[in-house]
Motif scaffolding. Structure first.
Motif, PDB file in Angstrom:
ATOM      1  N   GLN A  37       0.270   5.635   0.446  1.00  0.00           N
ATOM      2  CA  GLN A  37      -0.609   6.784   0.630  1.00  0.00           C
ATOM      3  C   GLN A  37       0.203   8.065   0.460  1.00  0.00           C
ATOM      4  O   GLN A  37       1.208   8.261   1.148  1.00  0.00           O
ATOM      5  CB  GLN A  37      -1.265   6.748   2.008  1.00  0.00           C
ATOM      6  CG  GLN A  37      -2.258   5.605   2.176  1.00  0.00           C
ATOM      7  CD  GLN A  37      -2.992   5.644   3.497  1.00  0.00           C
ATOM      8  OE1 GLN A  37      -2.412   5.988   4.514  1.00  0.00           O
ATOM      9  NE2 GLN A  37      -4.270   5.289   3.476  1.00  0.00           N
ATOM     10  N   SER A  59      -4.683   6.810  -2.222  1.00  0.00           N
ATOM     11  CA  SER A  59      -4.411   5.523  -1.572  1.00  0.00           C
ATOM     12  C   SER A  59      -4.257   4.460  -2.658  1.00  0.00           C
ATOM     13  O   SER A  59      -5.219   4.152  -3.373  1.00  0.00           O
ATOM     14  CB  SER A  59      -5.553   5.136  -0.628  1.00  0.00           C
ATOM     15  OG  SER A  59      -5.686   6.081   0.412  1.00  0.00           O
ATOM     16  N   ARG A 117       0.839  -1.192   0.000  1.00  0.00           N
ATOM     17  CA  ARG A 117       0.000   0.000   0.000  1.00  0.00           C
ATOM     18  C   ARG A 117       0.878   1.247   0.000  1.00  0.00           C
ATOM     19  O   ARG A 117       2.004   1.229   0.484  1.00  0.00           O
ATOM     20  CB  ARG A 117      -0.923  -0.001   1.217  1.00  0.00           C
ATOM     21  CG  ARG A 117      -0.178   0.032   2.549  1.00  0.00           C
ATOM     22  CD  ARG A 117      -1.129  -0.109   3.720  1.00  0.00           C
ATOM     23  NE  ARG A 117      -1.613  -1.469   3.868  1.00  0.00           N
ATOM     24  CZ  ARG A 117      -2.581  -1.820   4.720  1.00  0.00           C
ATOM     25  NH1 ARG A 117      -3.164  -0.898   5.470  1.00  0.00           N
ATOM     26  NH2 ARG A 117      -2.964  -3.072   4.819  1.00  0.00           N
ATOM     27  N   ALA A 124      -5.917  -3.268   0.438  1.00  0.00           N
ATOM     28  CA  ALA A 124      -5.368  -2.920   1.746  1.00  0.00           C
ATOM     29  C   ALA A 124      -6.457  -3.014   2.811  1.00  0.00           C
ATOM     30  O   ALA A 124      -6.208  -3.463   3.941  1.00  0.00           O
ATOM     31  CB  ALA A 124      -4.772  -1.513   1.716  1.00  0.00           C
ATOM     32  N   ASP A 147      -3.181   0.570  -3.927  1.00  0.00           N
ATOM     33  CA  ASP A 147      -2.786  -0.822  -3.766  1.00  0.00           C
ATOM     34  C   ASP A 147      -1.589  -1.044  -4.681  1.00  0.00           C
ATOM     35  O   ASP A 147      -1.653  -0.722  -5.874  1.00  0.00           O
ATOM     36  CB  ASP A 147      -3.913  -1.769  -4.181  1.00  0.00           C
ATOM     37  CG  ASP A 147      -5.003  -1.886  -3.141  1.00  0.00           C
ATOM     38  OD1 ASP A 147      -4.688  -1.838  -1.943  1.00  0.00           O
ATOM     39  OD2 ASP A 147      -6.175  -2.038  -3.535  1.00  0.00           O
TER      40      ASP A 147
END
Length: 542
Positions: free
Chosen positions: A56, A61, A54, A236, A63
């Motif tokens: 961010q 966000s 993951r 996630a 994957d």
């Protein structure tokens, strides 16, 4: 109904250490805790997920691993064994169409499931609709055959191969195992575009249509009949949901715990696991710790577990055997946050190069890729507004590449290794041209790349393989590495390196194979909920 109490582990519940917090590690830890064992899970990264990574950044966000939700019955089965359902734990959305395909610059082709796919095939080749309908029926049959006779069997006993029901299947199995997927598809479809659609699932098995047995045409049952789903919040979120269920079952989860070695003791001439030593990497200085264990489950990369954590005399696989194995392809990954909407793209997008055979040859031979190559791109923001800021898109691009860690790592904002960024730039330009998004580069807000060396550094992947050992004939079914170490009692293996293979559903099944073995469950088939409501009541379907 969740099992509690004493497990079927000989005389008493055992102390279990699971190495690796990906899908297979979490699934194994949960099942063993539910059957009464005291379980500790050790994960070297700050977050769980393993290859299901993951990222961010700036409101996006990403994957960075699996993105196809297939075989829902297998995934749902684990949640049911843990006393819940995917309906309760996840919000699943069915994608329609399942994915979009480009064969060059111009109009793409959307692939729905069921009869809609038949109609699309018919539009490209007269008679192909009926041929696909029959192909999907065959794929469904092979899928059922695999579930009934192969996937839930660890083939630990020679008697497995002499079961009457399996011997009866040999005439049907032989051609599916001796013929490549490429040849199997070519006998039924003339249009090269249709052959590409039906052959590309081999890439998700860490192989190519030329090297994958025709038995894996069963993959077309998953996307073209069952259809493709998506878990809102991304994979996630699925990992986090599984972790919460595991903790509720009593699993102790420790992150930033790098395992240093598996300790083995010999008593009465038998080698047994004794403990796992690990290093807490979250502190300023190395702090070595030790967890005693009756059972250890290596749910990380098999090559790493055996060559880095075990003394040579306890390894199941020799150095020579590893030289004969195929690690499968690696990949260059590119995560992009894009300003504005991209209506040209769908949730799942496949870009197929015309020079199909040469593309795969370069990957297997370890050569540089051509500027135009086959590319997969996921845009989850098409379905899930939570993965990108308002009015923006989230792109995850995967370019299959040779398993060459020497190509280096990726990095933020184009600062990865020159080879990785060169491949990422070429894929970006190809997508922009083929999908008709001329200003794609100018709209990039976030950029993060990953290269083959990142798979080594992040998940200890052998030779930087992105998925696990390739599903070639010599590495499929019972020819794949076993789920138990034959030299060390109490040492088991789960994950994409071992049986039954690559992908989230296969990793969950590998967890069941380990749980059955640890709990001394001999009957074939998947585990089922105990009739008694206690751990003694666990059994399997026949």
């Amino acid at each position: 109904m969740k099992a509690t109490g004493k497990a079927q582990h000989g005389t008493a519940p055992g102390r279990v250490v699971v190495i690796g917090g990906g899908f297979s590690g979490l699934a194994t830890a949960g099942l063993l805790a539910a059957t009464g064992h005291k379980v500790t899970l050790l994960e070297q990264q700050p977050h769980l997920g393993g290859r299901a990574g993951r990222l961010q950044r700036d409101g996006f966000s990403f994957d960075t691993g699996p993105s196809w939700y297939l075989m829902p019955e297998v995934i749902g089965h684990w949640f049911e064994l843990m006393g819940t359902t995917t309906d309760d734990a996840l919000e699943l959305v069915r994608l329609d169409p399942g994915y979009r395909v480009w064969f060059d610059a111009g109009t793409p082709m959307d692939l729905p499931a069921g009869g809609g796919a038949d109609a699309v095939f018919e539009s490209l080749q007269p008679g192909a609709g009926a041929a696909l309908h029959e192909y999907r029926k065959q794929a469904q049959g092979s899928h059922s055959l695999a579930l009934q006779h192969f996937l839930y069997d660890d083939f630990s006993s020679p008697a497995t191969f002499f079961k009457p029901q399996l011997l009866k299947l040999l005439p049907r199995l032989a051609p599916l195992l001796s013929t490549s997927l490429e040849k199997f598809v070519a006998k039924r479809f003339n249009d090269p575009r249709l052959r590409q659609v039906l052959g590309y699932p081999a890439v998700f098995l860490g192989s190519s249509p030329q090297r994958t047995p025709a038995l894996y045409h069963l993959m077309s049952h998953l996307d073209l009949t069952q259809g493709v789903q998506y878990p809102m919040g991304g994979f996630a979120h699925t990992v986090d949901a599984m972790a919460q269920i595991c903790r509720q079952a009593g699993v102790e989860i420790i992150t930033e715990a790098r395992v240093d070695r598996i300790e083995v003791a010999t008593a009465a001439g038998q080698a047994r696991v004794e403990a796992v030593s690990w290093v807490n990497t979250a502190t300023s200085g190395p702090k070595y710790q030790r967890v005693e264990a009756d059972v250890v489950v290596g749910a990380a990369d098999l090559h790493h577990i055996e060559t880095a954590l075990l003394p040579p005399e306890y390894r199941s696989h020799s150095a020579g055997s590893w030289k004969r194995r195929d690690p499968g392809p690696s990949a260059v990954l590119l995560c992009l946050g894009i300003r504005g909407r991209l209506p040209q793209l769908n949730h799942h997008n496949l870009f197929f190069t015309r020079d199909w055979g040469e593309n795969f040859r370069r990957i297997h031979a370890g050569e540089d890729l051509e500027p135009e190559t086959s590319v997969y791109m996921c845009m989850p923001s098409h379905t899930d507004p939570s993965v990108a800021p308002d009015g923006c898109e989230n792109l995850f691009i995967l370019i299959p590449a040779p398993a060459l860690p020497g190509w280096g790592c990726g990095g933020p904002d184009g600062r990865g290794s020159p080879q990785v960024e060169k491949i990422a730039d070429a894929a970006l330009d190809q997508i922009a041209e083929w999908a008709g998004i001329a200003d794609l580069r100018e709209r990039i807000m976030v950029r993060q790349s990953y290269g083959p060396e990142d798979f080594v550094n992040n998940v200890n992947a052998w030779q930087g393989g992105a998925l696990g050992l390739a599903h070639t004939l010599r590495q499929s079914a019972f020819l794949r590495p076993a789920n138990r170490n034959r030299k060390v009692h109490g040492l088991h293996y789960a994950g994409s390196s071992v049986r039954p293979g690559i992908g989230i559903p296969m990793c969950l099944i590998s967890a069941e194979l380990v749980a059955k073995s640890v709990n001394n469950i001999k009957a074939p088939g998947p585990m089922t909920l105990p009739a008694t409501g206690t751990a003694e009541g666990w059994r399997t379907e026949t």
